[in-house]
Design an enzyme around this catalytic site. Structure first.
Site, PDB file in Angstrom:
ATOM      1  N   LYS A   1       4.824  87.973  46.860  1.00 58.50           N
ATOM      2  CA  LYS A   1       4.189  86.969  45.999  1.00 58.50           C
ATOM      3  C   LYS A   1       4.615  87.222  44.557  1.00 58.50           C
ATOM      4  CE  LYS A   1      -0.464  85.192  44.971  1.00 58.50           C
ATOM      5  NZ  LYS A   1      -1.857  85.209  45.388  1.00 58.50           N
TER       6      LYS A   1
ATOM      7  N   ASP B   1       6.994  78.591  37.342  1.00 58.67           N
ATOM      8  CA  ASP B   1       8.152  79.471  37.157  1.00 58.67           C
ATOM      9  C   ASP B   1       8.403  80.378  38.362  1.00 58.67           C
ATOM     10  OD1 ASP B   1       6.025  81.193  36.998  1.00 58.67           O
ATOM     11  OD2 ASP B   1       6.488  81.964  35.001  1.00 58.67           O
ATOM     12  N   GLY B   2       7.529  80.292  39.354  1.00 60.30           N
ATOM     13  CA  GLY B   2       7.730  81.093  40.564  1.00 60.30           C
ATOM     14  C   GLY B   2       7.384  82.562  40.403  1.00 60.30           C
TER      15      GLY B   2
ATOM     16  N   GLY C   1       2.957  74.115  49.126  1.00 56.39           N
ATOM     17  CA  GLY C   1       4.001  75.002  49.655  1.00 56.39           C
ATOM     18  C   GLY C   1       4.095  76.276  48.833  1.00 56.39           C
TER      19      GLY C   1
ATOM     20  N   ASP D   1      -5.689  74.759  51.193  1.00 58.71           N
ATOM     21  CA  ASP D   1      -4.479  75.589  51.311  1.00 58.71           C
ATOM     22  C   ASP D   1      -4.812  77.070  51.197  1.00 58.71           C
ATOM     23  OD1 ASP D   1      -4.984  74.379  48.623  1.00 58.71           O
ATOM     24  OD2 ASP D   1      -3.599  75.934  47.987  1.00 58.71           O
ATOM     25  N   ASN D   2      -6.019  77.377  50.762  1.00 61.68           N
ATOM     26  CA  ASN D   2      -6.420  78.775  50.638  1.00 61.68           C
ATOM     27  C   ASN D   2      -7.394  79.179  51.740  1.00 61.68           C
ATOM     28  OD1 ASN D   2      -4.825  79.068  48.381  1.00 61.68           O
ATOM     29  ND2 ASN D   2      -6.481  78.565  46.955  1.00 61.68           N
TER      30      ASN D   2
HETATM   31  P1  AMP Z   1      -2.991  78.936  44.274  1.00 67.28           P
HETATM   32  O1  AMP Z   1      -3.888  78.300  43.287  1.00 67.28           O
HETATM   33  O2  AMP Z   1      -2.554  80.322  43.910  1.00 67.28           O
HETATM   34  O3  AMP Z   1      -3.495  78.848  45.663  1.00 67.28           O
HETATM   35  O4  AMP Z   1      -1.647  78.092  44.220  1.00 67.28           O
HETATM   36  C1  AMP Z   1      -1.597  76.728  44.485  1.00 67.28           C
HETATM   37  C2  AMP Z   1      -0.166  76.283  44.563  1.00 67.28           C
HETATM   38  O5  AMP Z   1       0.512  76.512  43.334  1.00 67.28           O
HETATM   39  C3  AMP Z   1       0.662  76.986  45.623  1.00 67.28           C
HETATM   40  O6  AMP Z   1       1.541  76.045  46.158  1.00 67.28           O
HETATM   41  C4  AMP Z   1       1.404  78.035  44.837  1.00 67.28           C
HETATM   42  O7  AMP Z   1       2.580  78.461  45.466  1.00 67.28           O
HETATM   43  C5  AMP Z   1       1.679  77.294  43.545  1.00 67.28           C
HETATM   44  N1  AMP Z   1       1.868  78.184  42.405  1.00 67.28           N
HETATM   45  C6  AMP Z   1       0.965  78.964  41.811  1.00 67.28           C
HETATM   46  N2  AMP Z   1       1.498  79.636  40.788  1.00 67.28           N
HETATM   47  C7  AMP Z   1       2.796  79.278  40.689  1.00 67.28           C
HETATM   48  C8  AMP Z   1       3.888  79.621  39.832  1.00 67.28           C
HETATM   49  N3  AMP Z   1       3.750  80.476  38.835  1.00 67.28           N
HETATM   50  N4  AMP Z   1       5.080  79.037  40.076  1.00 67.28           N
HETATM   51  C9  AMP Z   1       5.225  78.166  41.078  1.00 67.28           C
HETATM   52  N5  AMP Z   1       4.245  77.802  41.912  1.00 67.28           N
HETATM   53  C10 AMP Z   1       3.042  78.345  41.735  1.00 67.28           C
HETATM   54 MG    MG Z   2      -2.945  79.410  47.364  1.00 70.59          MG
END
Ligand code: AMP
Ligand code: MG
Length: 491
Positions: free
Chosen positions: A117, A129-130, A94, A256-257
């Site tokens: 983002k 940390d979002g 998510g 998811d990507n």
């Molecule tokens: P990604 O590797 O960027 O495709 O991210 C994979 C998952 O990790 C997704 O659900 C992102 O929303 C979550 N995510 C990545 N970085 C963060 C972060 N700093 N804080 C919270 N969720 C994250």
């Molecule tokens: Mg992603």
């Protein structure tokens, strides 16, 4: 889809069709106020095409929206739920650090997701940390815009703002938010989530929504869900072939990507290959080379099989029949991919017509490039302009023999050499966002607050097939001491 039009000075004209889907698909979220947002970069042409006023976007109110501090009228911020196979392992994910503020309806009536983002925690943040740091957000901005200019389907970047707050990674870094524009953020992982945790009706809702949004041309009398599967496969086959043709390595092709729209999405540890080698991997976490350059078509097919599995209940009432239909569709992928790749490779070599031996000719060149560690982009540039930039390769007898075969091949088509040259010019980029160029731009931006290096780079990247004299300065290879180059997810 009914549209709720709200026009304010900035030109935001947002609808929220996703928010009308079943509630389990998302969570409505509140904006996370940020301390002192500052605009770092704004994409004027993209803003204008979206119907946004660039002056208004640069005002305090405009920037507050890009920072998620203020919500424009008509916005309904939400975080999308999705799952995904990460390096082969299924997980609930998510939007953990992003929010969809709505869908901008452009003056031409097109619909684009506007997603922030790095905008803060959501119910899907898990331990994160979002937030996002400036470097990785600018990196996504540069590479996604370069991909767009290369003619490759991709999400785009409208703006990057700093938040005035720091984020803690290996070091303390400037916090930033990027505004991402996508035809949608529907992913293979969205279907995986709904298929696993929602009802059969909800799965149908998602598939119908996807068809309406991305594939409105479905013919009434065919099984529309098979159509959906086949179209997604077609788009991915075309997309991955384009990646391969420019030497783009996504780096984290988790399900998811992978966007259902066929757009390249989520620029994390991605990078462009220098020397040709199918085993090239840049991502520091990809220890096994699962997402290596040469493995990308295979992984795309694997991801599409996961997508097909989610659609099974919609494909046929009989499970066995459904599996058969899904398998038939998936089995077309490699052929479709191959045709796209072959067509693209012929164009890179100035070939207009088709001969059976073309593939052997192409493979012959690629294996010499691999043997002599020839730079992928520059080799094709050299062939286009009949120059000999890569001396190791071009000095060999093997290359001379190959060159003779190639010239003979060009002689067996009716188009003159000038036409071949034109075709090659428009198929072989003069410039790609080379790792060391991107790093230099990011270093100046993040460490010195000097954005001029990035701005100049963005200008040359915006017309990769121009072959202007200025672009030659950007084609030098990175120093050997900087290799092997490593990328990080930058989360
Ligand atoms: P990604 O590797 O960027 O495709 O991210 C994979 C998952 O990790 C997704 O659900 C992102 O929303 C979550 N995510 C990545 N970085 C963060 C972060 N700093 N804080 C919270 N969720 C994250
Ligand atoms: Mg992603």
């Amino acid at each position: 889809m009914t549209e709720r039009k709200v026009i304010i000075e900035t030109g935001w004209n947002l609808d929220n069709s996703y928010a009308r889907l079943p509630k389990s698909f998302f969570t409505i979220i509140k904006p996370n106020p940020v301390r002192s947002p500052k605009l770092i970069i704004l994409n004027y042409t993209l803003a204008t095409s979206l119907g946004l006023n660039v002056q208004a976007l640069q005002s305090n109110d405009g920037i507050a929206v890009l920072a998620g501090k203020q919500i424009p009228k008509g916005a309904l911020p939400l975080a999308q739920a999705y799952a995904g196979h990460q390096f082969g392992h299924f997980t609930m994910l998510g939007d953990g650090r992003a929010m969809l503020i709505g869908e901008q309806i452009t003056p031409l009536g097109e619909r684009f997701d506007i997603q922030l983002k790095g905008s803060g925690k959501t119910p899907y943040s898990r331990g994160g940390d979002g937030r996002a740091a400036l470097g990785p957000m600018l990196r996504e901005y540069i590479i996604s815009e370069a991909m767009y200019a290369l003619g490759i389907n991709t999400t785009r970047s409208l703006a990057v703002v700093t938040t005035g707050e720091s984020v803690i990674r290996e070091t303390e870094q400037l916090g930033a938010i990027m505004t991402r524009v996508a035809t949608s953020h529907l992913r293979v992982g969205t279907f995986q989530y709904v298929s696993k945790w929602c009802t059969a009706e909800e799965l149908r809702d998602l598939a119908d929504y996807t068809l309406q949004r991305h594939f409105p041309d479905v013919v009434a009398d065919e099984n529309q869900y098979i159509f959906l599967l086949r179209e997604v496969i077609k788009r991915q086959a075309a997309l991955i072939a384009k990646w391969q043709l420019v030497g783009f390595i996504h780096g984290v092709m988790n399900t998811d990507n992978m966007a259902i729209s066929g757009e390249t999405i989520d620029y994390g540890p991605c990078a462009f290959m220098d020397a040709y080698d199918p085993a090239t991997v840049f991502s520091s976490i990809d220890i096994q080379g699962r997402y290596a350059y040469g493995n990308q078509p295979h992984i795309a097919e694997w991801n599409l099989a996961r997508f097909a599995e989610t659609l099974l209940p919609l494909l046929h009432v009989n499970q066995e029949q459904a599996v058969k239909l899904a398998q038939e569709a998936i089995s077309d992928f490699s052929e479709l991919y191959h045709l796209n790749w072959l067509t693209g490779m012929r164009a890179k070599l100035g070939i207009f017509n088709e001969e059976l031996q073309d593939e052997a000719l192409i493979e012959g060149l690629l294996s010499l490039m691999q043997k002599y560690h020839a730079d992928y982009t520059n080799t094709f540039r050299s062939l286009t302009f009949d120059t000999r930039w890569d001396t190791d390769l071009f000095g060999t007898t093997e290359f001379a023999q190959w060159h003779e075969l190639w010239q003979a091949r060009l002689g067996r088509q009716k188009e003159p050499k000038t036409a071949s040259h034109q075709l090659m010019r428009s198929s072989n980029p003069a410039i790609i966002p080379r790792n060391h160029l991107v790093e230099a731009a990011l270093e100046a931006a993040v460490k010195q607050g000097d954005y001029s290096v990035m701005e100049r780079l963005l200008v040359v990247l915006s017309s990769p097939y121009a072959h202007s004299p200025e672009q030659s300065n950007y084609s030098t290879l990175p120093a050997l001491s900087t290799r092997p180059y490593r990328t990080f997810c930058g989360t």
